[in-house]
Motif scaffolding. Structure first.
Motif, short mmCIF file in Angstrom:
data_model
loop_
_atom_site.label_atom_id
_atom_site.label_comp_id
_atom_site.label_asym_id
_atom_site.label_seq_id
_atom_site.Cartn_x
_atom_site.Cartn_y
_atom_site.Cartn_z
N ARG A 79 41.37 44.30 46.28
CA ARG A 79 42.73 43.82 46.00
C ARG A 79 43.69 44.99 45.83
O ARG A 79 44.81 44.96 46.34
CB ARG A 79 42.71 42.95 44.73
CG ARG A 79 44.04 42.32 44.39
CD ARG A 79 43.93 41.39 43.20
NE ARG A 79 43.45 42.08 42.01
CZ ARG A 79 42.28 41.87 41.45
NH1 ARG A 79 41.45 40.99 41.95
NH2 ARG A 79 41.92 42.53 40.36
N ARG A 80 43.26 46.04 45.12
CA ARG A 80 44.13 47.19 44.87
C ARG A 80 44.41 47.95 46.17
O ARG A 80 45.53 48.43 46.39
CB ARG A 80 43.48 48.12 43.84
CG ARG A 80 44.35 49.27 43.40
CD ARG A 80 45.46 48.84 42.46
NE ARG A 80 46.42 49.91 42.26
CZ ARG A 80 47.29 49.97 41.25
NH1 ARG A 80 47.29 49.00 40.34
NH2 ARG A 80 48.14 50.96 41.14
N ILE A 81 43.42 48.06 47.03
CA ILE A 81 43.63 48.74 48.32
C ILE A 81 44.64 47.98 49.16
O ILE A 81 45.54 48.57 49.77
CB ILE A 81 42.29 48.89 49.06
CG1 ILE A 81 41.40 49.91 48.33
CG2 ILE A 81 42.50 49.32 50.51
CD1 ILE A 81 39.97 49.92 48.81
N THR A 82 44.49 46.65 49.21
CA THR A 82 45.44 45.84 49.97
C THR A 82 46.85 46.00 49.41
O THR A 82 47.83 46.15 50.16
CB THR A 82 45.03 44.36 49.94
OG1 THR A 82 43.73 44.22 50.48
CG2 THR A 82 46.00 43.50 50.73
N ARG A 83 46.95 45.99 48.10
CA ARG A 83 48.26 46.17 47.46
C ARG A 83 48.86 47.52 47.84
O ARG A 83 50.06 47.62 48.12
CB ARG A 83 48.09 46.04 45.95
CG ARG A 83 49.35 46.30 45.15
CD ARG A 83 49.06 46.15 43.66
NE ARG A 83 50.12 46.71 42.86
CZ ARG A 83 50.10 46.79 41.53
NH1 ARG A 83 49.06 46.33 40.86
NH2 ARG A 83 51.10 47.32 40.85
N ALA A 84 48.04 48.55 47.83
CA ALA A 84 48.53 49.89 48.17
C ALA A 84 48.99 49.95 49.63
O ALA A 84 50.02 50.57 49.94
CB ALA A 84 47.44 50.93 47.91
#
Length: 792
Positions: free
Chosen positions: A707-712
């Protein structure tokens, strides 16, 4: 276009929604997904909107929306679900059809489908017309154009269905080769027998129909289709393309079309990474100058039939015995239970047909008294479904079909009668008979639709068909242990799914207690308005108030007092009654025994055993995070002592060790959720855990990191000159490799591939001495490498 290739995918899922609520309930067999629609979307429908083509090093070289290059069935029951639950996938498919029109001379890649996959030769003429009309109406509403072709469910064919399709403007359909009986050149007298699949598949055929109309038929290449669906042809996209190209005749000068048709789910769901083999195959064919990738509409316009064909009626692509799979014990099965009997199929077909034939004349007679033209109104009711029975769509419907005006009672009756008609079509879906036992979800689903139709008929028409329905099911034997007959299955798996307005009101109170939207409201089938003046804090978990529930599909409406008391999943009390005084609700609120007060005050009470699987699933998901919080609180209280034991080298007791492991895993999770600003701290803590053989909960870390990678990546796309989000991607992926975590990178990779054009611009700026651009290109290169994307 002397040589052309067309690949058709029949993308379809059966209706899985609870007929009373309009939403799909949780299906445990689809875990870790909520239901099979979600699972197949993740494995097939979404990946085909962005199928990967890899380079020799295994990096993503290109991404292809396969829907824009193949021919595909747009099945209404699937596309309705996608539109509501996965709008980004749905939108990408619609975009693909628009793109295909530019690629294929104005002809789109999507074709229509009979509305809810009824076996057309087993349907009445009345239902055949409705299936075709609703299928076309659904298609036009989604794709903004009239369909050229239409898929017959299971390719089950008869001349009457073809004639009705041609009358509706359908120009072609697709059949299996063994469904051809004879062929001849147009204008010749004698027929050549091609039974047994001996038909030449590389051309379209004209099928003359009893009315004098005609329709084109494409018989697909059965051998290649079988190797795609059941063989190993999708293991290698290059081999797949070679097989199609190799199917052209040698030395023949006339135009030829090599084409196949399979379930669309073959590409990714039935065959893992099948969408990648398909994408590579499509690109390989497109790269050739001597072969054109096409769709049926374009090919038919360029090469009208020169031959005509006789069709073998009452045949299909998935039953060697014609259409017996959907009405008798023919021996066809899924292969999972080869010894099981299919003797249940005939009674189930008889029961469904009994309901259909009993309802049709009574319903038609009743609605004729309310609208100008019953047949026209029935066909137009597809617009009500597409509009989710909004006030606007309902008003427009009655303005057109009851121009003289209609009172509230008449509207309720008319809407209810049309909902009977819809449920009576849904109960005939092919999936009810396809699999191995009457306990299977497809069979249970058609019985649920029949139950809904019978319930409405009891209310509106005053006829009760349920006893006769159950009596027929008593003759249906069951293979699954635990059930004697189909009547037992009906009692155990169908009746509990049926809900009325009071039961829905009770569920709404329970969902409101947790701040959730009830499925009845989420589906659009109901308007819900709740007023909860007596709502205690989350710790005590009780709620009291009033709720108004209105069925948008039928107009049925009621107001209730409702209450919910929750003290654990095994201690739930829901109460519903006719509206009373506020003092009575206040008395329940102030009671020291709220569950007992509800049970003694409300006329209808539901407890934990009455909760549906979906209700349990929804509430369990809400309270699950609290378990982790509780464990963390216990650890914090014992942290000092655990730390002393650890420092002194005294073995930590098992329970304490588990608390310590949980606490450390929570710290890892917090670091990931912060973007891993200090990778060294993450590596150090992970190293401590590995040294102590402590395994963190990987699923939570995978979800958080993905989720954090997608957000980044989204931030990087929104701020195209800022390298910070890209540097965060590299940090998180680097940390994730410690365990390692199987990251979900599909969306992130899509974004990264889409940024490659900007990378080329920034690289040029960096070459001119722009330091910021140099930092950005370096960060993008590292992030792309972490994601497995080739940058040039």
């Amino acid at each position: 276009m002397k040589r052309a290739v067309c690949i058709h995918g029949h993308f379809y899922q059966p209706p899985r929604e609870n007929p009373w609520l309009g939403e799909v309930g949780v299906q445990r067999s689809a875990a870790p997904y909520h239901d099979w629609n979600e699972r197949v979307t993740a494995e097939c429908y979404a990946p085909n909107t962005a199928a990967r083509i890899l380079d020799p090093d295994g990096l993503i070289e290109d991404i292809v929306n396969t829907y824009s290059r193949i021919s595909f069935t747009a099945a209404p029951t699937l596309f309705a679900w996608l539109a509501r639950h996965r709008p980004e996938v749905y939108g990408a498919i619609l975009d693909a059809d628009r793109e295909s029109r530019d690629r294929y001379g104005g002809y789109g890649s999507a074709i229509a489908c009979c509305y809810n996959h009824v076996i057309m030769p087993l349907a009445t003429p009345r239902d055949k017309r409705a299936q075709i009309a609703w299928g076309i109406r659904d298609f036009v509403s989604r794709f903004g154009r009239e369909p050229e072709g239409m898929w017959l469910s299971e390719t089950a064919v008869d001349l009457e269905s073809l004639d009705l399709m041609a009358a509706a403007g359908i120009r072609y359909t697709i059949l299996a080769p063994h469904q051809a009986a004879g062929v001849r050149a147009i204008g010749e007298e004698g027929w050549t027998d091609v039974s047994g699949g001996r038909v030449e598949t590389k051309m379209p055929y004209l099928c003359r129909l009893p009315s004098g109309r005609s329709i084109a038929v494409f018989f697909y290449d059965g051998a290649i289709a079988r190797d795609v669906a059941f063989g190993d042809l999708l293991f290698d996209g290059r081999r797949f393309a070679g097989r199609l190209i190799g199917a052209f005749s040698r030395g023949r000068d006339r135009p030829e079309l090599v084409h196949i048709a399979t379930d669309g789910e073959t590409y990714g769901h039935h065959r893992e990474f099948g969408e990648m083999a398909l994408a590579y195959c499509l690109r390989a064919i497109e790269a050739r100058r001597d072969i054109r990738l096409t769709v049926y509409g374009e090919y038919l316009a360029a090469h009208p039939p020169t031959h005509e064909a006789l069709v073998r009626e009452e045949t299909s692509w998935s039953c060697a015995h014609g259409i017996e799979r959907w009405r008798g014990e023919c021996g066809c099965h899924s292969g999972t239970h080869p010894g099981w009997s299919q003797a249940w199929r005939c009674p189930l077909r008889e029961a469904i047909a009994m309901v259909r034939d009993a309802l049709a004349p009574r319903s038609e007679e009743a609605i004729a008294a309310l609208v100008r033209d019953p047949a026209e109104a029935r066909d137009a009711a597809a617009g009500l479904v597409l509009g989710r029975w909004s006030d606007e769509s309902v008003a427009a419907f009655f303005s057109r079909h009851a121009p003289g005006g209609i009172d509230a009672e008449g509207r309720w009756r008319a809407l209810s009668l049309l909902e009977i008609e819809r449920q009576a079509m849904l109960m005939q879906a092919s999936c009810g008979w396809f699999f191995d036992d009457i306990t299977e979800p497809g069979s249970v689903q058609v019985m649920r639709h029949a139950k809904r139709a019978m319930d409405l008929a009891r209310q509106v028409l005053g006829i009760d068909l349920e006893p006769a329905f159950i009596e027929i099911l008593r003759r249906a034997p069951v293979n699954e242990p635990g059930y004697a007959t189909g009547a037992d299955v009906y009692d155990a798996l169908v009746l509990p799914a049926a809900v009325d307005l009071p039961r829905i009101a009770g569920g709404i109170a329970l969902y409101a207690l947790f701040g959730l939207e009830h499925p009845a409201a989420a589906s659009g089938l109901y308007d819900v308005a709740g007023d909860w003046p007596y709502r205690l804090n989350a710790k005590e978990r009780r709620i009291l108030g009033t709720v108004r529930v209105r069925s948008r599909a039928t107009g049925e409406e009621a107001l209730f007092d409702a209450a919910a008391v929750f003290d654990g999943l095994d201690r739930v009390v829901l109460g519903v009654r006719e509206p009373g005084s506020g003092e009575a609700l206040e008395a329940v609120r102030e009671s020291t025994d709220p569950a007992g007060a509800v049970s003694g005050t409300f006329s209808r009470v539901y407890t934990a055993p009455d909760l549906s699987e979906e209700e349990r699933w929804a509430i369990a998901r809400e309270i699950a995070p609290g378990i982790g919080d509780a464990v963390s609180r216990v650890y914090l209280e014992a942290a000092a002592l655990i730390g002393v034991l650890d420092d002194l080298g005294i073995p930590v007791p098992g329970a304490a060790a588990r608390l310590l492991a949980h606490a450390r895993a929570e710290r890892l999770l917090a670091m990931i959720n912060e973007g891993c600003p200090d990778s060294g701290r993450f590596f150090a803590l992970a190293g401590e855990m590995q040294a102590g053989s402590i395994e963190p909960e990987l699923a939570a870390l995978v979800e958080a990191a993905s989720r954090r990678i997608t957000r980044a990546l989204r931030a990087a796309a929104a701020r195209p000159d800022d390298p910070a989000p890209l540097e965060e991607v590299s940090r998180i992926v680097g940390c994730a490799k410690v365990f390692p975590l199987p990251l979900a990178l599909w969306e992130s990779q899509n974004i990264c591939v889409g940024m490659r054009g900007h990378y080329a611009e920034m690289r040029e700026r960096a070459g001119r001495g722009d330091r910021g651009a140099k930092r950005w290109t370096e960060a993008f290169g590292r992030a792309a490498a972490c994601l497995g994307v080739r940058v040039t």
